[in-house]
Design a protein around this motif. Sequence first.
Motif: not given
Length: 606
Positions: A550, A558-559, A563, A569, A571-572, A574-577, A579
């Motif tokens: 992260p 996007y990430g 996990s 997991t 991400y958009r 820095k936020e996990p969208v 999991k």
Amino acid sequence: MADIHFTPNAAEVAARIVEKVRVNPGNYADKKKFDQIDYTDIEYQGELERIYQKFAPLVKICKEYGTAMRIGTNHGSLSDRIMSRYGDTPQGMVESAMEFMRICETLNYYNLVISMKSSNPRVMVQAYRLLVETMVAEGMNYPLHLGVTEAGDGEDGRIKSAVGIGTLLEDGLGDTVRVSLTEEPEAEAPVAIALVERYVERSRKSEVGSRKSEVGSQKEEVHGPWSMVHGQPNGSGHSPFTAHHSPYEYTRRRTYEANAFIGGHMVPRVVIDISQKNLKDPSILNDAGYLYSPLLDKYNMAEQSVDFVYLADQLPSFSFPGNLKQLYKYSTWQKLADKTNCHPVFTLSEFVVAEDRTSALNLVRIKYADLDSEEFGLIPFDQSLIFVLETAALHGMADQRSFFFKLGDLGLDVPVIIKREYSFKSENPKEKVHRPWTMDYGQKNISHLTSHIAHLQLYAATDLGALLVDGFGDGIWIDAPEVETKVITSTAFGILQATRSRISKTEYISCPSCGRTLFDLMVTTQMIRSRTSHLKGLKIGIMGCIVNGPGEMADADYGYVGSGTDKVTLYRGKEPVKKNINSANALDELIGIIKEDGNWIETTGL
């Protein structure tokens, strides 16, 4: 070496066993939850005292056992505390490390190596330079470990690594090097060796040249931002950048916009030499990014389409696409019956006496030494003038950088195309460098490439990238007769992408394999690339585990982060969208998120 994150107890155990431990100031005593915290000065000092209590035991153990320590700041894992005070900046990276370095010195422990890594070469270069400036100011002089983290794979990973590492080596900074590729570990060392050996060879040539010179003769000037003696800063920390340009932040050099095409706010342009190609076959432009259809007798532009082609004194027998500009030697250009979209390339001597110039674009070949010549004073300046900057100096990048400094002193805002020439005739073209040089040029299963291709990419990324990361250059021109046009085109656009100067493709921020990786990084990266490589401008992070993921991909749009076993997991930013979803469905889910955001583009099939 033991690489420790989050767990001081593990570091203290390891320090009794291994030769070196690495700690990350961003997560050794602090946390990163992407929280904004407002500290008073008293509260901030209290946090520093807390860090001392956590970190001092490790320092004392290292001192007792003779264990070395690398204090390694990562751009993507700056703590919330540092981010709140300094922001997501090179200054924050430097201060993060300096806090730990100061603690070490208060405990009389000096067995340190320092690193300032980032997946963005521009940020990485600025951070190391600022670190040196700060160390000098505080009487420190610790060795530097260089690296671009999460550089990715293939051509992109090598170019990005060379831009960051090579720029600092050109400055005379750096003691050890790590190239981080999303490939097998054995692929990394040959790239690092090739980068470093260039300076070993340069040093040898410089010594030979010095022995040949007479005593008292003028030696080649060192033009880097720090005056170096055997690779060490001169003690003043002064940089000639400061007169017109800071080495610690990006500012593009201001120029006028010539013919609404180059300079000003336009992206840097790409020039390719095709003068030795078959100019009776329009398909030769395929490798320059113009895909010719014989059936329709028309061209389709690719995402990486060059802006100029140099034909010297050769005349094509087919029509060029309307947005591709042709460059000719001045003597040949004069004779053209139709000069539409055709522009002359002058020598400096030709230009100052020429009576036949164009009102559109006049390109003039020039070197740093020409700035002090009588001919330079005779140049008729107007906004059609473009300099093509060449060099024959052993330290060519510094020679060309000095040209930009001098233009600043003279107050000249002429756009500049940076030209570098590379010859590999001394190499055996049949020599193959196997897996470590593997790259993809739109062909499947490429298992080897000639060594001169690999070296071209590293050298050009260093020489041109080092100028571009400082905002110098309105175009680049790589001349390498032994290398195929498609490779030169790809390399040129790769350098512009790595320096964030011109975006022409998707960027992948992907980490190297390690013991924490929860899926096959190489397979997964290629799978994601195969379905998203057309999304020009997007940055996608592909991280093997949640430990650094992260943080290190905080620059990504996007990430995709491991996990757990077969769990991912998404991400958009820095936020996990989403999991802990099954890895079998993760890519489809990622594409779904991109589509929801309106950032998906359907492929055209061209």
